[in-house]
Design a protein around this motif. Structure first.
Motif, PDB file in Angstrom:
ATOM      1  N   ALA A  51      64.112  27.902  14.809  1.00  0.00           N
ATOM      2  CA  ALA A  51      62.991  27.074  14.345  1.00  0.00           C
ATOM      3  C   ALA A  51      63.506  25.806  13.670  1.00  0.00           C
ATOM      4  N   HIS A  52      64.531  25.949  12.854  1.00  0.00           N
ATOM      5  CA  HIS A  52      65.106  24.815  12.130  1.00  0.00           C
ATOM      6  C   HIS A  52      65.648  23.778  13.114  1.00  0.00           C
ATOM      7  N   SER A  53      66.414  24.240  14.076  1.00  0.00           N
ATOM      8  CA  SER A  53      66.991  23.326  15.070  1.00  0.00           C
ATOM      9  C   SER A  53      65.905  22.667  15.921  1.00  0.00           C
ATOM     10  N   LEU A  54      64.877  23.426  16.281  1.00  0.00           N
ATOM     11  CA  LEU A  54      63.782  22.880  17.076  1.00  0.00           C
ATOM     12  C   LEU A  54      63.108  21.718  16.360  1.00  0.00           C
ATOM     13  N   VAL A  55      62.836  21.886  15.071  1.00  0.00           N
ATOM     14  CA  VAL A  55      62.178  20.811  14.320  1.00  0.00           C
ATOM     15  C   VAL A  55      63.079  19.581  14.237  1.00  0.00           C
ATOM     16  N   HIS A  56      64.368  19.777  14.002  1.00  0.00           N
ATOM     17  CA  HIS A  56      65.259  18.613  13.963  1.00  0.00           C
ATOM     18  C   HIS A  56      65.345  17.934  15.330  1.00  0.00           C
ATOM     19  N   TRP A  57      65.274  18.693  16.406  1.00  0.00           N
ATOM     20  CA  TRP A  57      65.240  18.108  17.741  1.00  0.00           C
ATOM     21  C   TRP A  57      63.995  17.232  17.896  1.00  0.00           C
ATOM     22  N   LYS A  58      62.847  17.746  17.452  1.00  0.00           N
ATOM     23  CA  LYS A  58      61.605  16.982  17.533  1.00  0.00           C
ATOM     24  C   LYS A  58      61.659  15.752  16.627  1.00  0.00           C
ATOM     25  N   MET A  59      62.305  15.881  15.472  1.00  0.00           N
ATOM     26  CA  MET A  59      62.461  14.731  14.579  1.00  0.00           C
ATOM     27  C   MET A  59      63.364  13.667  15.216  1.00  0.00           C
ATOM     28  N   LEU A  60      64.386  14.092  15.922  1.00  0.00           N
ATOM     29  CA  LEU A  60      65.255  13.158  16.637  1.00  0.00           C
ATOM     30  C   LEU A  60      64.447  12.423  17.717  1.00  0.00           C
ATOM     31  N   GLN A  61      63.668  13.169  18.473  1.00  0.00           N
ATOM     32  CA  GLN A  61      62.830  12.545  19.503  1.00  0.00           C
ATOM     33  C   GLN A  61      61.842  11.560  18.878  1.00  0.00           C
ATOM     34  N   GLY A  63      62.278   9.899  16.128  1.00  0.00           N
ATOM     35  CA  GLY A  63      63.047   8.715  15.753  1.00  0.00           C
ATOM     36  C   GLY A  63      63.204   7.749  16.918  1.00  0.00           C
ATOM     37  N   PHE A  64      63.453   8.290  18.113  1.00  0.00           N
ATOM     38  CA  PHE A  64      63.524   7.434  19.301  1.00  0.00           C
ATOM     39  C   PHE A  64      62.162   6.806  19.591  1.00  0.00           C
ATOM     40  N   LYS A  65      61.097   7.592  19.452  1.00  0.00           N
ATOM     41  CA  LYS A  65      59.742   7.101  19.736  1.00  0.00           C
ATOM     42  C   LYS A  65      59.395   5.906  18.856  1.00  0.00           C
ATOM     43  N   ILE A  66      59.727   5.986  17.585  1.00  0.00           N
ATOM     44  CA  ILE A  66      59.381   4.902  16.666  1.00  0.00           C
ATOM     45  C   ILE A  66      60.488   3.848  16.576  1.00  0.00           C
ATOM     46  N   LYS A  67      61.515   4.030  17.386  1.00  0.00           N
ATOM     47  CA  LYS A  67      62.643   3.083  17.447  1.00  0.00           C
ATOM     48  C   LYS A  67      63.280   2.879  16.078  1.00  0.00           C
ATOM     49  N   SER A  68      63.582   4.010  15.415  1.00  0.00           N
ATOM     50  CA  SER A  68      64.187   3.982  14.096  1.00  0.00           C
ATOM     51  C   SER A  68      65.642   4.440  14.177  1.00  0.00           C
ATOM     52  N   PRO A  69      66.585   3.487  14.162  1.00  0.00           N
ATOM     53  CA  PRO A  69      67.994   3.886  14.165  1.00  0.00           C
ATOM     54  C   PRO A  69      68.343   4.796  12.988  1.00  0.00           C
ATOM     55  N   LYS A  70      67.721   4.537  11.827  1.00  0.00           N
ATOM     56  CA  LYS A  70      67.993   5.359  10.648  1.00  0.00           C
ATOM     57  C   LYS A  70      67.600   6.813  10.898  1.00  0.00           C
ATOM     58  N   GLU A  71      66.433   7.031  11.491  1.00  0.00           N
ATOM     59  CA  GLU A  71      65.984   8.408  11.747  1.00  0.00           C
ATOM     60  C   GLU A  71      66.842   9.074  12.820  1.00  0.00           C
ATOM     61  N   VAL A  72      67.149   8.338  13.871  1.00  0.00           N
ATOM     62  CA  VAL A  72      67.972   8.899  14.942  1.00  0.00           C
ATOM     63  C   VAL A  72      69.342   9.291  14.391  1.00  0.00           C
ATOM     64  N   LEU A  73      69.993   8.364  13.699  1.00  0.00           N
ATOM     65  CA  LEU A  73      71.324   8.653  13.154  1.00  0.00           C
ATOM     66  C   LEU A  73      71.274   9.726  12.072  1.00  0.00           C
ATOM     67  N   GLY A  74      70.188   9.771  11.321  1.00  0.00           N
ATOM     68  CA  GLY A  74      70.032  10.790  10.290  1.00  0.00           C
ATOM     69  C   GLY A  74      69.784  12.176  10.851  1.00  0.00           C
ATOM     70  N   GLN A  75      69.137  12.244  12.002  1.00  0.00           N
ATOM     71  CA  GLN A  75      68.828  13.543  12.604  1.00  0.00           C
ATOM     72  C   GLN A  75      70.011  14.149  13.345  1.00  0.00           C
ATOM     73  N   GLY A  97      63.204  17.487   5.660  1.00  0.00           N
ATOM     74  CA  GLY A  97      64.029  17.330   6.852  1.00  0.00           C
ATOM     75  C   GLY A  97      64.219  15.948   7.422  1.00  0.00           C
ATOM     76  N   GLY A  98      63.507  14.950   6.936  1.00  0.00           N
ATOM     77  CA  GLY A  98      63.658  13.604   7.472  1.00  0.00           C
ATOM     78  C   GLY A  98      64.871  12.887   6.904  1.00  0.00           C
ATOM     79  N   SER A  99      65.261  11.811   7.559  1.00  0.00           N
ATOM     80  CA  SER A  99      66.422  11.062   7.084  1.00  0.00           C
ATOM     81  C   SER A  99      66.102  10.215   5.863  1.00  0.00           C
ATOM     82  N   ASN A 100      64.848  10.213   5.442  1.00  0.00           N
ATOM     83  CA  ASN A 100      64.451   9.479   4.240  1.00  0.00           C
ATOM     84  C   ASN A 100      64.708  10.277   2.959  1.00  0.00           C
ATOM     85  N   LYS A 105      69.083  18.220  -0.697  1.00  0.00           N
ATOM     86  CA  LYS A 105      68.233  18.264  -1.890  1.00  0.00           C
ATOM     87  C   LYS A 105      67.118  19.300  -1.742  1.00  0.00           C
ATOM     88  N   VAL A 106      66.957  20.108  -2.765  1.00  0.00           N
ATOM     89  CA  VAL A 106      65.870  21.089  -2.828  1.00  0.00           C
ATOM     90  C   VAL A 106      64.609  20.370  -3.319  1.00  0.00           C
TER      91      VAL A 106
END
Length: 125
Positions: A51-61, A63-75, A97-100, A105-106
């Motif tokens: 589940a954890h990996s799936l969400v990060h995969w979706k977050m990476l996708q 990041g590409f959708k919104i054209k955010s290098p920070k999110e892509v590189l962070g994911q 879970g986001g790169s922001n 951090k808890v």
């Protein structure tokens, strides 16, 4: 603490509901709302490697959708090590879970998500 390779059956419907809400918001162009549901899915599923990996995969996708290098590189590192950290039981509970946000951090868990864990009969930590 019992570790699961996959999310418990009692918690899975809540995780899947967040992913469904993400998909609907994403499809309709509601990107802010879509991201919110990805963060919630991350909090719910972060203790379970798949589940954890799936969400990060979706977050990476995302990041590409919104054209955010920070999110892509962070994911990328989150995608590579998130599932491993879940497997060994070392996740920062409540982290959205986001790169922001710092990856280790808890964060406090919102009351409604705490209620999800209670309903599912699953401990928060």
């Amino acid at each position: 603490m019992k570790l699961y390779m996959s999310i418990p059956k009692t918690l899975a419907p809540f995780f899947e509901a967040e992913l469904d809400l993400y998909n609907k918001a994403y499809a309709s162009g509601g990107l802010t709302k879509a991201w919110h549901h990805l963060e919630r899915a991350h909090i719910i599923g972060q203790r379970y490697p798949y589940a954890h990996s799936l969400v990060h995969w979706k977050m990476l996708q995302f990041g590409f959708k919104i054209k955010s290098p920070k999110e892509v590189l962070g994911q990328l590192p989150r995608l590579l090590v998130g599932g491993v950290k879940s497997f060994v039981g070392k996740v920062p509970v409540g982290n959205p879970g986001g790169s922001n946000v710092p990856p280790l951090k808890v964060f406090p868990i919102e009351e409604d998500i705490q209620n999800i864990f209670r309903k599912a009969g699953v401990a928060l930590a």
